[in-house]
Design a protein around this motif. Sequence first.
Motif, PDB file in Angstrom:
ATOM      1  N   ARG A  70       0.809  -1.868   0.061  1.00 49.42           N
ATOM      2  CA  ARG A  70       0.030  -0.010  -0.158  1.00 49.42           C
ATOM      3  C   ARG A  70       1.150   1.132   0.017  1.00 49.42           C
ATOM      4  NH1 ARG A  70      -3.510  -1.821   5.644  1.00 49.42           N
ATOM      5  NH2 ARG A  70      -1.218  -2.043   5.787  1.00 49.42           N
ATOM      6  N   ASN A  71       2.225   1.468   0.394  1.00 53.80           N
ATOM      7  CA  ASN A  71       2.931   2.563   0.342  1.00 53.80           C
ATOM      8  C   ASN A  71       4.607   1.706   0.378  1.00 53.80           C
ATOM      9  OD1 ASN A  71       3.957   1.445   2.906  1.00 53.80           O
ATOM     10  ND2 ASN A  71       1.533   2.428   3.531  1.00 53.80           N
ATOM     11  N   ALA A  72       5.388   2.661   0.260  1.00 54.56           N
ATOM     12  CA  ALA A  72       6.932   2.444  -0.012  1.00 54.56           C
ATOM     13  C   ALA A  72       7.358   1.806   0.974  1.00 54.56           C
ATOM     14  CB  ALA A  72       7.684   4.049  -0.263  1.00 54.56           C
ATOM     15  N   TRP A  73       7.413   1.823   2.493  1.00 48.08           N
ATOM     16  CA  TRP A  73       7.699   0.740   3.123  1.00 48.08           C
ATOM     17  C   TRP A  73       6.935  -0.258   3.278  1.00 48.08           C
ATOM     18  CZ3 TRP A  73      10.911  -0.943   7.083  1.00 48.08           C
ATOM     19  CH2 TRP A  73      10.581  -1.481   7.571  1.00 48.08           C
ATOM     20  N   ARG A 149      13.763   9.094  -1.058  1.00 50.10           N
ATOM     21  CA  ARG A 149      13.305   8.875  -2.527  1.00 50.10           C
ATOM     22  C   ARG A 149      14.345   9.206  -4.096  1.00 50.10           C
ATOM     23  NH1 ARG A 149       7.224  10.598  -3.311  1.00 50.10           N
ATOM     24  NH2 ARG A 149       8.245  11.406  -5.337  1.00 50.10           N
ATOM     25  N   THR A 150      15.431   8.935  -3.115  1.00 50.40           N
ATOM     26  CA  THR A 150      16.875   8.484  -3.624  1.00 50.40           C
ATOM     27  C   THR A 150      17.614   7.783  -3.653  1.00 50.40           C
ATOM     28  OG1 THR A 150      17.886  10.130  -2.291  1.00 50.40           O
ATOM     29  CG2 THR A 150      17.086  11.587  -4.331  1.00 50.40           C
ATOM     30  N   LEU A 151      18.167   6.868  -5.249  1.00 50.78           N
ATOM     31  CA  LEU A 151      19.130   6.526  -4.358  1.00 50.78           C
ATOM     32  C   LEU A 151      20.505   6.030  -3.874  1.00 50.78           C
ATOM     33  CD1 LEU A 151      19.595   2.804  -6.219  1.00 50.78           C
ATOM     34  CD2 LEU A 151      20.801   3.499  -7.633  1.00 50.78           C
ATOM     35  N   ALA A 152      20.488   7.374  -3.886  1.00 48.03           N
ATOM     36  CA  ALA A 152      22.154   7.311  -3.185  1.00 48.03           C
ATOM     37  C   ALA A 152      21.168   6.566  -1.735  1.00 48.03           C
ATOM     38  CB  ALA A 152      22.788   9.211  -3.222  1.00 48.03           C
ATOM     39  N   GLU A 153      20.330   7.881  -1.101  1.00 45.93           N
ATOM     40  CA  GLU A 153      20.146   8.152   0.843  1.00 45.93           C
ATOM     41  C   GLU A 153      19.322   6.202   0.413  1.00 45.93           C
ATOM     42  OE1 GLU A 153      18.133  12.083   1.734  1.00 45.93           O
ATOM     43  OE2 GLU A 153      17.060  11.006  -0.172  1.00 45.93           O
ATOM     44  N   LEU A 154      18.321   5.710  -0.244  1.00 43.12           N
ATOM     45  CA  LEU A 154      18.186   4.152  -0.007  1.00 43.12           C
ATOM     46  C   LEU A 154      18.864   3.022   0.164  1.00 43.12           C
ATOM     47  CD1 LEU A 154      15.653   3.118   0.330  1.00 43.12           C
ATOM     48  CD2 LEU A 154      14.857   2.398  -2.070  1.00 43.12           C
ATOM     49  N   ILE A 155      20.361   3.430  -0.767  1.00 41.58           N
ATOM     50  CA  ILE A 155      20.547   1.760  -0.363  1.00 41.58           C
ATOM     51  C   ILE A 155      21.749   2.069   1.099  1.00 41.58           C
ATOM     52  CG2 ILE A 155      21.461   1.665  -2.951  1.00 41.58           C
ATOM     53  CD1 ILE A 155      23.518   3.289  -2.664  1.00 41.58           C
ATOM     54  N   GLY A 170      11.301   2.633  -8.400  1.00 44.44           N
ATOM     55  CA  GLY A 170      10.573   2.007  -9.643  1.00 44.44           C
ATOM     56  C   GLY A 170       9.317   2.603  -9.212  1.00 44.44           C
ATOM     57  N   VAL A 171       8.433   1.631  -8.155  1.00 43.50           N
ATOM     58  CA  VAL A 171       7.093   1.597  -8.262  1.00 43.50           C
ATOM     59  C   VAL A 171       6.422   2.007  -7.375  1.00 43.50           C
ATOM     60  CG1 VAL A 171       5.879  -0.756  -7.093  1.00 43.50           C
ATOM     61  CG2 VAL A 171       7.565  -1.840  -9.206  1.00 43.50           C
ATOM     62  N   ALA A 172       7.068   2.622  -6.498  1.00 40.69           N
ATOM     63  CA  ALA A 172       6.078   2.943  -5.019  1.00 40.69           C
ATOM     64  C   ALA A 172       6.075   4.469  -5.909  1.00 40.69           C
ATOM     65  CB  ALA A 172       6.975   3.006  -3.665  1.00 40.69           C
ATOM     66  N   TYR A 173       7.573   5.129  -6.231  1.00 36.43           N
ATOM     67  CA  TYR A 173       7.836   6.417  -6.791  1.00 36.43           C
ATOM     68  C   TYR A 173       7.684   7.221  -8.206  1.00 36.43           C
ATOM     69  CZ  TYR A 173       8.951   7.080  -2.200  1.00 36.43           C
ATOM     70  OH  TYR A 173       8.370   6.891  -0.252  1.00 36.43           O
ATOM     71  N   GLY A 174       7.936   5.690  -8.965  1.00 38.26           N
ATOM     72  CA  GLY A 174       8.056   5.792 -10.085  1.00 38.26           C
ATOM     73  C   GLY A 174       9.355   6.580 -10.517  1.00 38.26           C
ATOM     74  N   ARG A 215      11.654   3.344 -20.689  1.00 36.54           N
ATOM     75  CA  ARG A 215      10.939   1.810 -20.545  1.00 36.54           C
ATOM     76  C   ARG A 215      11.594   1.260 -19.706  1.00 36.54           C
ATOM     77  NH1 ARG A 215       8.109  -0.352 -21.179  1.00 36.54           N
ATOM     78  NH2 ARG A 215       7.710  -1.809 -23.295  1.00 36.54           N
ATOM     79  N   TRP A 216      12.807   1.927 -18.509  1.00 38.27           N
ATOM     80  CA  TRP A 216      13.377   1.668 -17.385  1.00 38.27           C
ATOM     81  C   TRP A 216      12.146   0.601 -16.578  1.00 38.27           C
ATOM     82  CZ3 TRP A 216      18.269   4.564 -15.755  1.00 38.27           C
ATOM     83  CH2 TRP A 216      18.747   4.519 -17.335  1.00 38.27           C
ATOM     84  N   ILE A 217      11.342   1.147 -16.129  1.00 33.95           N
ATOM     85  CA  ILE A 217      10.526   0.674 -15.364  1.00 33.95           C
ATOM     86  C   ILE A 217       9.926  -0.333 -15.441  1.00 33.95           C
ATOM     87  CG2 ILE A 217       8.821   0.477 -13.227  1.00 33.95           C
ATOM     88  CD1 ILE A 217       9.878   3.745 -12.762  1.00 33.95           C
ATOM     89  N   GLN A 218       9.298  -0.281 -16.747  1.00 35.75           N
ATOM     90  CA  GLN A 218       8.077  -1.050 -17.424  1.00 35.75           C
ATOM     91  C   GLN A 218       9.248  -2.866 -17.823  1.00 35.75           C
ATOM     92  OE1 GLN A 218       5.172  -0.254 -16.528  1.00 35.75           O
ATOM     93  NE2 GLN A 218       4.413  -2.163 -17.149  1.00 35.75           N
ATOM     94  N   TYR A 219      10.106  -2.396 -18.505  1.00 35.40           N
ATOM     95  CA  TYR A 219      11.078  -3.174 -19.153  1.00 35.40           C
ATOM     96  C   TYR A 219      11.563  -4.407 -18.277  1.00 35.40           C
ATOM     97  CZ  TYR A 219      14.563  -5.963 -20.805  1.00 35.40           C
ATOM     98  OH  TYR A 219      15.820  -6.938 -21.836  1.00 35.40           O
ATOM     99  N   SER A 220      11.419  -3.967 -17.354  1.00 35.63           N
ATOM    100  CA  SER A 220      11.383  -4.892 -15.866  1.00 35.63           C
ATOM    101  C   SER A 220      10.269  -6.132 -15.709  1.00 35.63           C
ATOM    102  CB  SER A 220      11.901  -4.588 -14.563  1.00 35.63           C
ATOM    103  OG  SER A 220      13.695  -4.615 -15.385  1.00 35.63           O
TER     104      SER A 220
END
Length: 263
Positions: A70-73, A149-155, A170-174, A215-220
């Motif tokens: 239901r959310n990013a978490w 919401r950034t890759l640098a922070e999330l990793i 990609g899925v939660a935030y597009g 198309r990066w998100i949808q390709y996967s």
Amino acid sequence: MAIKKTAQKKPVKSSAKKATPAASAPVTAAKTKASPKRLAQTDLAPERIDEILRRLAAAYPNAECALHHRNAWELLVATILSAQCTDARVNMVTPELFRKYPTPQAMAEASLPAIEEEIRSTGFYRNKAKSIAGAARRISHDFGGKVPRTLAELITVPGAARKTASVVLGVAYGLAEGIVVDTHVLRISRRLGLTQATEPKKVEQDLMKIIPHNRWIQYSHEIIHHGRQVCIARKPRCVDCTLEDLCHASDKTWSSVDTAKLR
């Protein structure tokens, strides 16, 4: 004074026979050996990539992440649980888990044994519980309870390596920060000749060069659905594949070229 004549050596006859058409086979073999490079260049032609993406979009117009959230978490936790586990099993476990611990703060306050008990059936539950608890604490204490919401922070969040982070973003935030490379994406991208790499990181780098950013998100998503339904690991269902005539994989089970089974 007599001049001494130098004896001339007679030409030595070669025992090698004159080359016949059959003897010239190595030349043909050399040409054949070089053909994969030309094929690879053809495989990466923009018009071929566009056609692959067009057919995938047509075949899987509603392809999306199979993990319920239901959310990013919730997506982050579900993605952590999906390692070495089916999405179906994860979807059976997460409703009760999130009912008891609906927020990062609630999960951070839960005991490790309590989390382990809830996720035991997903396998590797001790390591997964540590990652989820660590992620909950990190997000609660350092990110105000919000998944970054950034890759640098999330990793920097426990359990959120690059693939997991790319799924969440990609899925939660597009946000297309990368291309998710799971076993399906790796296998099928190789079969299609889009990469020759075997490591997910290198496969992702290769794909990011040839797949349009939008198309990066949808390709996967589309490739994952295709891998589960048609292009399976063993004995792919090539006769039912929308990409069959664009594929030159060595393990094809059927080819439209000679309409005969290959294996």
